[in-house]
Write a protein that holds these residues in place. Structure first.
Motif, mmCIF file in Angstrom:
data_model
loop_
_atom_site.group_PDB
_atom_site.id
_atom_site.type_symbol
_atom_site.label_atom_id
_atom_site.label_comp_id
_atom_site.label_asym_id
_atom_site.label_seq_id
_atom_site.Cartn_x
_atom_site.Cartn_y
_atom_site.Cartn_z
ATOM 1 N N ALA A 121 75.884 -43.504 -52.433
ATOM 2 C CA ALA A 121 74.821 -42.018 -52.153
ATOM 3 C C ALA A 121 74.903 -40.666 -52.054
ATOM 4 C CB ALA A 121 74.383 -42.562 -51.047
ATOM 5 N N PRO A 122 76.258 -40.040 -53.212
ATOM 6 C CA PRO A 122 76.549 -38.952 -52.798
ATOM 7 C C PRO A 122 74.929 -37.568 -52.276
ATOM 8 C CG PRO A 122 76.541 -38.918 -54.791
ATOM 9 C CD PRO A 122 75.750 -40.381 -54.627
ATOM 10 N N GLU A 123 75.533 -36.498 -51.563
ATOM 11 C CA GLU A 123 74.444 -35.353 -51.688
ATOM 12 C C GLU A 123 74.052 -35.135 -53.132
ATOM 13 O OE1 GLU A 123 75.667 -33.018 -48.391
ATOM 14 O OE2 GLU A 123 76.413 -34.210 -47.206
ATOM 15 N N LEU A 124 75.125 -34.800 -54.250
ATOM 16 C CA LEU A 124 75.019 -34.090 -55.190
ATOM 17 C C LEU A 124 75.855 -34.759 -56.477
ATOM 18 C CD1 LEU A 124 73.376 -31.599 -56.593
ATOM 19 C CD2 LEU A 124 75.938 -30.035 -55.857
ATOM 20 N N VAL A 125 74.832 -35.231 -57.334
ATOM 21 C CA VAL A 125 75.197 -35.196 -58.165
ATOM 22 C C VAL A 125 75.366 -34.331 -59.771
ATOM 23 C CG1 VAL A 125 75.456 -36.879 -60.203
ATOM 24 C CG2 VAL A 125 74.252 -38.161 -58.029
ATOM 25 N N VAL A 126 76.312 -33.750 -60.036
ATOM 26 C CA VAL A 126 76.764 -32.940 -61.397
ATOM 27 C C VAL A 126 77.307 -33.885 -62.300
ATOM 28 C CG1 VAL A 126 78.055 -31.429 -62.133
ATOM 29 C CG2 VAL A 126 77.551 -31.226 -59.327
ATOM 30 N N ALA A 127 76.063 -33.816 -63.464
ATOM 31 C CA ALA A 127 76.041 -34.552 -64.889
ATOM 32 C C ALA A 127 77.221 -33.435 -65.378
ATOM 33 C CB ALA A 127 74.519 -34.905 -65.204
ATOM 34 N N ALA A 128 78.469 -33.235 -65.872
ATOM 35 C CA ALA A 128 78.996 -32.709 -66.155
ATOM 36 C C ALA A 128 79.354 -32.512 -68.415
ATOM 37 C CB ALA A 128 80.888 -32.249 -66.223
ATOM 38 N N GLU A 129 78.888 -31.228 -68.718
ATOM 39 C CA GLU A 129 79.165 -31.082 -70.149
ATOM 40 C C GLU A 129 80.205 -30.441 -70.209
ATOM 41 O OE1 GLU A 129 75.777 -29.873 -71.554
ATOM 42 O OE2 GLU A 129 74.788 -31.310 -70.770
#
Length: 383
Positions: free
Chosen positions: A25-33
């Motif tokens: 349950a992270p505060e932010l998810v970064v879907a990196a490319e």
């Protein structure tokens, strides 16, 4: 780059992984490319004092992500250099993609038993391959890594542990086919097959990599009828070069329920272990031992056999060969077999599983513990 916060559409999918027993349950998810996205995510975490977790497929998830979760699953580029026999892959690439791309050039990676596992996480944990007794750990083949350092700088380095790995370059081997598959033995044969496999492995050539799994198959329609509802001993074999059938003959003579040993293209090597591709919740641990005396086999049958109170998949891997020359920190010169235990959490709670695994491992005369096969719980070296 896409980002997700709790409650936003796409957040649940972005935090899901193959290991469903550890909920992040992270505060932010970064879907990196790409590496620049990863660097930006690291700098953001630094600015706000947040922890950073990185994940591709989520097979080896141990603890929940809480601060910033960098998802690399979109970073799936694969480039093969046939002249140098190398592959360069993005941080979200799975082994299946590398196997297919390398095969076009008569090459193969030191991939593991499951094509759906992520390349980078597998390699950073050591990388125990279907070809490992001949060629060693996948980690030993790494040429270079693209890494985002802890201050958010992108670097090319030979030290893949210095930050967030965004790409790996590693060597391939000239393998197009192998002799492999499995021998599946019925429940009443387990004690005999354990001893037979142990004795068989005392003097095998390095060209043959093998493991033995004790598997409690459920009584469900998706399971093939000869195995359905039975506790099976599954001997896995991967052999390079000639002479595979002759080497396997002593175990084939034991009369398996199912025999899938055959010469196959390396692109079909995932069929050897035939591991389930469906995400699920599990806890797993391992120990390394120098020998498999009868007392160890008895402990295995008691705590991971048909009468065990907690259903457990028990896997013993033969080491030796090229592994004996590895510089991996989890190895000792005496490392000869791994004993791995994995149990599904949905059928039994985590506390009974941990207690059952402890009863299995505590009596063993162990020489170490491998970080590659610790699932759903923290890894502390030396524990």
């Amino acid at each position: 780059m896409k980002t997700f916060i709790p409650g936003q559409d796409g957040y649940a999918a972005a935090t899901a992984g193959f290991q469903t027993g550890v909920r992040s349950a992270p505060e932010l998810v970064v879907a990196a490319e790409g590496a620049r996205d990863v660097a930006e995510a690291v700098r953001h975490a630094n600015a706000y004092g947040l922890t950073v977790d990185v994940e591709a497929t989520g097979h080896g998830r141990r603890t929940p992500a809480e601060g910033v979760l960098i998802s690399t699953r979109r970073m799936t580029d694969v480039a093969i250099d046939p002249a140098r026999a190398t592959a360069r892959v993005g941080a979200g690439t799975t082994w299946g993609a590398v196997i297919a791309a390398a095969a076009e050039h008569g090459l193969a990676p030191l991939s593991g038993s499951a094509p759906g596992v992520g390349v980078v996480g597998y390699t950073l944990g050591g990388g125990f391959s279907l070809l490992g007794r001949r060629y060693g750990l996948a980690a030993d083949r790494v040429r270079s890594a693209e890494v985002v350092t802890t201050d958010g700088t992108i670097e090319r380095t030979t030290d893949a542990g210095a930050g967030v790995v965004t790409a790996l370059e590693f060597g391939l081997v000239s393998v197009t086919s192998l002799y492999g598959g499995g021998l599946y033995f019925d429940t009443l044969r387990l004690p005999d097959i354990l001893r037979a496999w142990r004795d068989w492995t005392t003097d095998l050539p390095d060209a043959l990599t093998t493991s033995l799994a004790l598997i409690p198959y459920p009584d469900l329609p998706m399971v093939p009828q000869p195995l359905r509802g039975k506790h099976i001993a599954h001997v896995r074999v991967a052999h390079l070069g000639a002479g595979g059938p002759e080497l396997a003959a002593p175990l084939r003579a034991k009369g398996p329920l199912v025999d899938t040993l055959t010469t196959m293209p390396f692109t079909e090597s995932g069929a050897i272990a035939a591991e389930p591709p469906i995400p699920h919740a599990y806890l797993g641990d391992n120990r390394v031992v120098a020998h498999l005396p009868d007392s160890t086999l008895a402990a295995i049958l008691e705590h991971a056999g048909p009468g065990a109170p907690v259903p457990t998949v028990l896997i013993i891997d033969l080491l030796g060969g090229a592994y004996a020359h590895s510089t991996a920190p989890d190895f000792t010169p005496q490392s000869r077999y791994t004993v791995r235990a994995l149990s599904v959490v949905e059928t039994t709670g985590p506390d009974p599983i941990r207690a059952a695994h402890a009863k299995l491992f505590d009596p063993l005369a162990t020489t170490g513990r491998l970080r590659s096969f610790v699932y759903g719980q923290p890894f502390r070296p030396g524990s």
